[in-house]
Design an enzyme around this catalytic site. Structure first.
Site, PDB file in Angstrom:
ATOM      1  N   VAL A 100       0.746  -1.185   0.030  1.00  0.00           N
ATOM      2  CA  VAL A 100       0.075   0.081   0.079  1.00  0.00           C
ATOM      3  C   VAL A 100       0.975   1.413   0.029  1.00  0.00           C
ATOM      4  CG1 VAL A 100      -1.789   1.178   1.267  1.00  0.00           C
ATOM      5  CG2 VAL A 100      -1.717  -1.441   1.276  1.00  0.00           C
ATOM      6  N   TYR A 101       1.769   1.217   0.878  1.00  0.00           N
ATOM      7  CA  TYR A 101       2.945   2.415   0.899  1.00  0.00           C
ATOM      8  C   TYR A 101       3.512   2.529  -0.409  1.00  0.00           C
ATOM      9  CZ  TYR A 101       6.651   5.548   2.630  1.00  0.00           C
ATOM     10  OH  TYR A 101       7.477   6.496   2.774  1.00  0.00           O
TER      11      TYR A 101
END
Length: 242
Positions: A152-153
């Protein structure tokens, strides 16, 4: 030779800690008035009081749409104009995607991506009218590599890389420079979500940087002659293997 920054006005988001506080101090030392933006009212007001009259506190919650939208207008009421915008605030999610939550994903994407886009969209007309300005965004090495332990990051930082480089092309004709700094792991609160074993392994290997090493890169970018744009600067710990 670098260009002097004395007398300029900068806005730094996430200024009460980490990289944001480090670049704030460097800019103040260079004679820049710095508007310190942070959601932590107590921390940013205390720090601005300690750092002197050229440090201006701005309490903004970038995750609150109304507060985020009001940020640039409120700052312009305080300081008149903005020469430099440093979009630095961000958050982190690591680990397997199945172990996080939709709310956590929303929070990180809103802060890492949407807030940056909205801040730039808000300040761009002001800088276009003045035919000058600098916008620097804190990205990450994760914006250049699909790091499997932080999907996600990494996705948020890939999005920012695309946004910064497209905005660089849109705004260059108006005398506005847009770039990003992409650090590897930095010793800051952002790593508090790392697995303890991973963090200790990186520390033992000397594969982490101090925040000052990232702010040094930002200062280099900002002090180049106006005919030069540093579109991206990747800064890694020497022992970081990626």
């Amino acid at each position: 030779m670098g260009v002097e920054l004395e007398g300029k006005i900068a806005v730094v988001t996430g200024a009460a800690s980490g990289i944001g506080l480090s670049i704030t101090k460097d800019l103040l030392d260079a004679g820049v008035t710095v508007v310190m933006v942070d959601r932590d009212a107590a921390a940013v007001l205390k720090l601005a009081g300690e750092l002197g009259q050229t440090a201006v506190a701005q309490v903004t919650d970038l995750l609150d749409p109304q507060s985020c939208d009001a940020m640039v207008p409120e700052i312009l009421e305080k300081v008149g104009h903005i020469d430099i915008l440093l979009c630095n605030a961000g958050s982190y999610i690591g680990g397997d995607l199945v172990d996080t939550t939709p709310a956590t994903i929303d929070r990180m994407m809103n802060l890492n991506v949407n807030a940056v886009m909205k801040n730039v969209q808000s300040v761009a007309p002001h800088m276009i009218k003045r035919s000058t300005g600098d916008i620097v965004v804190t990205c990450s090495i994760a914006g250049h590599s699909a790091i499997h332990v932080e999907p996600v990051y990494s996705a948020s930082k890939w999005a920012i890389t695309s946004f910064v480089q497209t905005m660089r092309r849109q705004l260059m004709q108006h005398g506005i420079r847009v770039g990003q700094v992409s650090p590897g792991p930095v010793i800051s609160a952002l790593l508090s979500d790392w697995e303890p074993e991973r963090l200790q392994k990186m520390k033992d290997a000397g594969a982490l940087m101090e925040t000052r090493e990232v702010s040094d890169a930002m200062m280099y970018m900002l002090t180049r002659p106006r005919n030069v744009t540093i579109r991206d600067m990747i800064v890694l710990p020497s022992n970081f293997d990626i």
